[in-house]
Design a protein around this motif. Sequence first.
Motif, short mmCIF file in Angstrom:
data_model
loop_
_atom_site.label_atom_id
_atom_site.label_comp_id
_atom_site.label_asym_id
_atom_site.label_seq_id
_atom_site.Cartn_x
_atom_site.Cartn_y
_atom_site.Cartn_z
N LEU A 657 57.97 -70.74 49.88
CA LEU A 657 58.26 -70.88 51.30
C LEU A 657 59.07 -69.68 51.77
CD1 LEU A 657 58.47 -72.59 53.95
CD2 LEU A 657 60.59 -73.54 53.03
N ASP A 658 58.65 -69.07 52.86
CA ASP A 658 59.42 -67.99 53.46
C ASP A 658 60.50 -68.63 54.32
OD1 ASP A 658 60.48 -65.83 54.78
OD2 ASP A 658 58.55 -64.89 55.21
N ILE A 659 61.62 -68.94 53.70
CA ILE A 659 62.69 -69.65 54.38
C ILE A 659 63.26 -68.83 55.52
CG2 ILE A 659 64.45 -68.78 52.80
CD1 ILE A 659 64.32 -72.31 54.37
N VAL A 660 63.18 -67.51 55.45
CA VAL A 660 63.69 -66.67 56.54
C VAL A 660 62.80 -66.81 57.77
CG1 VAL A 660 64.16 -64.29 57.24
CG2 VAL A 660 64.79 -65.07 54.94
N ALA A 661 61.48 -66.80 57.57
CA ALA A 661 60.56 -66.94 58.69
C ALA A 661 60.66 -68.32 59.33
CB ALA A 661 59.13 -66.68 58.23
N HIS A 662 61.06 -69.32 58.54
CA HIS A 662 61.13 -70.69 59.04
C HIS A 662 62.57 -71.17 59.18
CE1 HIS A 662 57.08 -70.33 57.32
NE2 HIS A 662 56.74 -71.19 58.27
N ALA A 663 63.48 -70.25 59.35
CA ALA A 663 64.90 -70.59 59.38
C ALA A 663 65.21 -71.59 60.49
CB ALA A 663 65.73 -69.33 59.57
N PRO A 664 66.10 -72.55 60.20
CA PRO A 664 66.49 -73.53 61.22
C PRO A 664 67.57 -73.03 62.18
CG PRO A 664 67.55 -74.04 59.15
CD PRO A 664 66.66 -72.86 58.88
N GLY A 665 67.95 -71.78 62.02
CA GLY A 665 69.00 -71.22 62.87
C GLY A 665 69.09 -69.72 62.67
N PRO A 666 70.19 -69.09 63.08
CA PRO A 666 70.34 -67.64 62.97
C PRO A 666 70.29 -67.17 61.51
CG PRO A 666 72.02 -68.57 64.42
CD PRO A 666 71.35 -69.72 63.74
N VAL A 667 69.88 -65.92 61.33
CA VAL A 667 69.77 -65.31 60.00
C VAL A 667 70.63 -64.05 59.96
CG1 VAL A 667 68.22 -64.24 58.33
CG2 VAL A 667 67.43 -66.20 59.70
N ALA A 668 71.50 -63.98 58.95
CA ALA A 668 72.33 -62.79 58.75
C ALA A 668 71.87 -62.08 57.48
CB ALA A 668 73.80 -63.18 58.63
N ARG A 669 71.59 -60.79 57.60
CA ARG A 669 71.07 -60.04 56.45
C ARG A 669 72.12 -59.14 55.80
NH1 ARG A 669 65.48 -60.45 56.32
NH2 ARG A 669 64.55 -61.34 58.19
N SER A 670 73.35 -59.23 56.27
CA SER A 670 74.47 -58.52 55.64
C SER A 670 75.74 -59.29 55.96
CB SER A 670 74.58 -57.08 56.18
OG SER A 670 74.98 -57.09 57.53
N PHE A 671 76.80 -59.03 55.18
CA PHE A 671 78.04 -59.76 55.44
C PHE A 671 78.67 -59.37 56.78
CE2 PHE A 671 82.56 -60.80 54.93
CZ PHE A 671 82.42 -62.17 54.68
#
Length: 731
Positions: A657-671
């Motif tokens: 599953l591409d959890i990033v493509a199906h994220a339930p909210g915002p996505v952070a790719r760095s701290f």
Amino acid sequence: MSVSIVLPAYRVQGYLRECLDSILGQQVAGLEVIAVDDASPDHCGDILDEYAARDGRLKVLHLARNVGLGRARNAGLAQATGDYVWFVDSDDALAPGALPLVDEVLRDRRPEVLLVDFERSYPIGRSRRSGLRRRLAAAPGPNGADVLARPGLLRTIHTAWNKIVSRELLARLDLSFAPGWYEDVSWTYPLLLGARRILALEEVCYTYRQRRQGAITHTRDARHMDVFDHWDRAWDRIDAYGDRVDPVRPVVFEQMIRHCMQTVGNEQRLPGHLRRASFLRAADLFDRHLPAGGFTPPPGKDGLRYRLVAARAWHAYAALRTCYRVERRAERAAAAARTGWRRVFPPRRPQVGLLDRAYYRFQTMLPVRDDLAAYAAYWYRGVSCNPAAIHARAKAVAPHVHGVWVVRPQSVAGLPPGTPHVVEGSAAYYRLLARAKYLVNNVNFPDFVRKRKGQVHLQTHHGTPVKTMGLDEQHHPAGERHNFGSLLRRSDRWDFSVSANPFSTQVWERAYPCPYEVLETGYPRNDRLARAGAQERAAARAALGLGQQGTVALYLPTFRPEPMALPRFDPAAVTAALGPDSLLLVRGHYLAQDTFAPGDRVRDLSSYPVVEDLYLAADLLISDYSSGVFDFAVLDRPIVLYVPDWAEYRGLRGAVLDIVAHAPGPVARSFPELVELLGGGGWRDDPARRAAFRETFCAWEDGHAAERVVRRVFLGESVQAPRPSRIFTSS
């Protein structure tokens, strides 16, 4: 030249996406795909509609009733408009680059039939290429002629899926598929004998999946007798061609006897009471269709088999089959002796002493106790997860079943007071596993456990899969190095497999292709979350010693396969971004050794036994590829994915599953991006994405999953998924 692919679908939900991706992922002009939902009782129809909604090359026909593969193909053929038709089985796949290659050959050579090579894909291990190249080398003659010039083409596999056929030829021959099993037989041989230009392509264009479950060739059923009817139909069509085909009748006749005897002699196909009748049906075919000039049997075992059929010598044939079986067993024993028993049958883990094993075996000779259930979770770590929710509900709904937990010695002290339990390795442990009717676990029981007649194994699983699981793991470098044969033997014990959502159902079918019944109930452990309100939130905070005011965030990372490590995470920076009244709860994965330094507003609760308390207390979840994301989503509270290492994780561990493509909210790719998102308050409002995620993965979570499981497994009642889910979209 345009190509129409006809794709019937029935009970192939675990493989259908791979098939569709293999076709629609290739670009050729004029391609159309006619998918036929043959009234499939699983999620095939929804999957087809999902793909059709985003790719105009796919048209879906939904049949009102199940008609079988042959008639489903006919229904698709009636809608096809291409110059050529390719009948693809929906649990198989096209090889990369196959469609452009086929398209080029069809445009350049214009054959009436194009034969393509294929590979067999096995549940365990590598694919193997077919023997088409060897057969073509042994079939001299011009490539592109008919079978009279190249009769060896008749000895290739008789399936429809390795042949791309001119639609004009099908119309001229008035050729369609007859009903019943083995429908390819009465289609292929009249096709090959009626075609004038047959081209053979040696490149592998097709992947033929060898399924453990669901394949006709692995199904014991009286319908295997259909093979004789289809051969009679084939000969009726062949006879209509007249004397022109006389030179190759002996080749077709030999193929017929060989094929029929494969069915007669296969214990996996025909029930025992039909074995003699099937032999005599083969003998009838022999008498009816023997070529006028006679037939010379081949040498060796095959020749002896032909002679016995010709003589209708059933008893001699049965004796011969017995001799062959004894011979094969002897050959396997000799191979085992050469390689060593420990390599053929690797040691089971954990090791069980001889006395313990003997005691367990003795207990299996005693009656199964219908009033006893053994519960276990996470390799005997304690009372938790789906088994705990099922046990709690069974006390009320099925009180006649006494539940006992299996735990490790080091877990005994942490059990809830009054929990009936046995300790792993004790005499009571072996006695429980041998005699309990119900064995309930969210992982597999050890290899030494044998499925007794009367026992019921319930596999609850412990999450919606993001990473690869089961057989899918063998294709990724950081997948668990199972003995996959042992994994399948353990999974073959399952009678029931709990599913949280349609996506999980599809993944489990492919990852664990075993003969269990799927319980589409939702996850029992999430019942508490589904029923929760403000009162439960307040109680959870009180139990954890938290205040009722302020923002509580929960950081829940999954473990990383070596050589990966958790990405940078500074709890103090997170709480600072969330504000002065915030608190951060941190829970590491139970398989990881990650530690988090506590602070004034940071609490490490990795050892806290009940993760649902943490969910209920939290206002926000920060996670990554953890299945906890799907559980927390039941609460309809904000979720932020922190995924700086998604590409590396996906490459090493594999993902279904591409959890990033199906994220339930915002996505952070760095701290820094995570801190900025938390500080700006952007995590608070994303209801549309959360709603879509919940519709897809949480629709069955209505607070009654455990009761549905108990009623089906312990009481034998029928259950259904509570309501339709939004179909998972793979793009």
